[in-house]
Write an enzyme that holds these catalytic residues in place. Structure first.
Site, mmCIF file in Angstrom:
data_model
loop_
_atom_site.group_PDB
_atom_site.id
_atom_site.type_symbol
_atom_site.label_atom_id
_atom_site.label_comp_id
_atom_site.label_asym_id
_atom_site.label_seq_id
_atom_site.Cartn_x
_atom_site.Cartn_y
_atom_site.Cartn_z
ATOM 1 N N CYS A 73 28.008 33.203 42.383
ATOM 2 C CA CYS A 73 28.777 34.002 43.352
ATOM 3 C C CYS A 73 27.863 34.798 44.271
ATOM 4 O O CYS A 73 28.210 35.045 45.422
ATOM 5 C CB CYS A 73 29.754 34.913 42.622
ATOM 6 S SG CYS A 73 28.949 35.915 41.379
ATOM 7 N N GLU A 80 36.372 39.504 40.467
ATOM 8 C CA GLU A 80 35.018 39.161 40.917
ATOM 9 C C GLU A 80 35.119 37.781 41.552
ATOM 10 O O GLU A 80 35.216 36.784 40.848
ATOM 11 C CB GLU A 80 34.095 39.181 39.690
ATOM 12 C CG GLU A 80 32.664 39.476 40.061
ATOM 13 C CD GLU A 80 31.972 38.254 40.597
ATOM 14 O OE1 GLU A 80 32.107 37.985 41.821
ATOM 15 O OE2 GLU A 80 31.315 37.562 39.823
#
Ligand code: NAD
Length: 477
Positions: free
Chosen positions: A284, A250
């Site tokens: 993110c 990720e």
């Protein structure tokens, strides 16, 4: 003020402090001061953890789905009960406002509750065959998992590393970030208190590259899961490839936000400005490149700047604070470099652009517009409180710009036109899109990206299936 929790290594059911071990300082980003000291695992600590995780795997996978479900649910309940104290630790080590830190902790509990339910939904299937033959597809845990979590969500990133694997029946060695150890440790302790055996879930710290090299070199580890930069993700993918270990990465993104001239502009401004400056932009899925149709560009820009001006900066422990410091010195330095690079290339500074004070790592909420495509910040994830707002002529140019970068994590779009919504859902290359809203994450929805944003998924049913292997049994009577 609640006491800062003891920072220890949790290996094979025992806890270890810094005696005879290297020590790592933990810094409060609001003051720049050392607030705690963290023990670093030795090679023999890691060897012990590897041996224990193999036993832990056999023990944990042998538990019934009911038992695993009950333990995960209990863990979630303990995390809820401890949310305030976990939240304070997160704010002290990472900087985000206490409200966000407690919210993060409660989200951890929600995710574990979802995963608890998944323990009983790991269905296999039976294929159609004539009588006398039976073919069954069965799912089994992949094996011991090594998880590496980043500092931007000290607790949630850890839950994302351990929740899916534990639900699937895997054991886990997790390494929270050394910069933000207390939140992750509190999660691991709650899971132990709920009944996860000490060898099925262990927690280590140290020099990140040394730890990942030693753990990934071992054939005992069958899966690696990492949250952090694309650079480190690629490095870990190479290490994992040596032994063909399963991988979930990720790796962040560079979120485009498409605002069309038929959008509810005020709602778009209010939602996306709040979202941009959440966790000082260190998210993110943060909205980053605002691509605004020309005829509403000035209105959007003015409204966004007004909203940015209202944000109250301060120590996250103070209740009125809306944006805390950046989490570390290198994040602050990186933002300052990227902003001055953009300005030197012709971007306009509409608001902010400066460090705040000289204590801690505060940076003001910043708005840049007319940002040239060749500026670093239009290409590398800013990971800080900076919005980049550019005017765009039409749909096609907006899609082209949204897809220009090698990242593909989250995108946002604001449009009242249903046809446009359908079209852009097809055209934007990302793992998650929010349309007329600000959230791309929910416990039951897969979370993850494509291209340089990584592969493999967390959350949702996919977060568990990422930790399962299939076994097909062909049986003849
Ligand atoms: P980084 O990738 O160096 O570190 C992120 C985390 O990974 C840290 O907690 C670190 O302890 C760990 N890590 C680093 N090297 C490792 C290794 N070899 N093995 C195992 N773990 C390792 O990133 P950074 O310097 O903290 O931040 C740089 C950029 O990375 C940010 O500006 C941002 O763009 C990106 N980032 C993304 C996320 C995300 O949520 N996807 C989180 C943090 C950072």
């Amino acid at each position: 003020m609640t006491e800062y929790p003891a920072l220890q290594l949790l290996i094979d059911g025992e806890s270890f402090d810094g005696t005879n071990r290297e020590i790592i300082d933990v810094i409060d980003p609001a003051t720049g001061e050392v607030i705690a000291q963290l023990p670093s695992a030795t090679n023999s600590d890691l060897a012990k953890a590897l041996e224990a995780t193999e036993r832990g795997f056999r023990l944990w996978r042998s538990k019934s789905a009911d038992e695993r479900e009950a333990i995960l649910r209990k863990g979630a309940q303990l995390i809820r009960e401890r949310a305030k104290e976990i939240g304070v630790a997160i704010t002290r080590e990472q900087g985000k406002p206490i409200k966000e830190a407690v919210g993060e902790t409660l989200y951890c509990a929600m995710l574990l509750e979802f995963y608890a339910g998944e323990c009983k939904r790991l269905y296999g299937r039976t294929l159609v065959r004539n009588s006398g033959q039976r073919v069954v597809v069965r799912y089994e845990p992949v094996g011991p998992v090594a998880g590496f979590a980043a500092w931007n969500f000290p607790a949630l990133n850890v839950v994302r590393k351990i929740g899916g694997p534990l639900a699937a029946g895997c054991s886990v060695i997790v390494k929270p970030s050394e910069e933000t150890p207390a939140g992750g440790l509190a999660i691991v302790r709650a899971m132990h208190d709920a009944g996860v055996p000490g060898n099925a879930l262990q927690c280590v710290f140290g020099v990140p590259s040394d730890i990942s090299e030693q753990l990934l070199a071992s054939p005992i580890i069958r899966k690696v899961t990492f949250t952090g930069s694309t650079k480190v993700g690629k490095h870990l993918a190479k290490l994992a490839a040596e032994d063909l270990k399963r991988t979930t990465l990720e790796l962040g993104g560079h979120g485009p936000v498409l605002v069309f001239n038929n959008a509810d502009v005020d709602k778009a401004i209010d939602t996306m400005a709040g979202n941009k400056y959440r966790n000082a932009g260190q998210v993110c899925v943060s909205p980053t490149r605002f691509l605004v149709q020309e005829d509403i560009f000035e209105r959007f820009l003015d409204g966004f700047v007004n909203r940015a001006k209202q944000i109250k900066i301060g120590n996250g422990l103070e209740s009125q604070t809306e944006m805390g410091p950046m989490s570390n010195q290198r994040g602050l330095d990186g933002i300052q470099e990227k902003v001055s690079d953009a300005l030197s290339k012709g971007a306009k500074l509409n608001f902010g652009g400066n460090r705040v004070g000289n204590r801690g790592f505060f940076h003001d909420p910043t708005v840049l517009s007319q940002v040239p495509l060749d500026s670093v910040i239009m290409n590398d994830e800013p990971f800080g409180p900076v919005a980049l707002i550019n005017p765009m002529p039409d749909y096609n140019s907006m899609i082209e710009e949204a897809n220009r970068l090698p990242y593909g994590l989250a995108a946002y779009a604001w449009t009242e036109d249903p046809k446009q919504r359908m079209q852009l859902s097809n055209d934007i290359e990302v793992g998650m899109i929010a349309i007329n809203g600000g959230s791309v994450s929910a416990s039951d929805a897969p979370f993850g990206g494509i291209k340089w944003s990584g592969y493999g998924l967390e959350d949702g049913a996919e977060g568990v299936s990422a930790c399962l292997i299939s076994k097909t049994i062909h049986e003849t009577a």
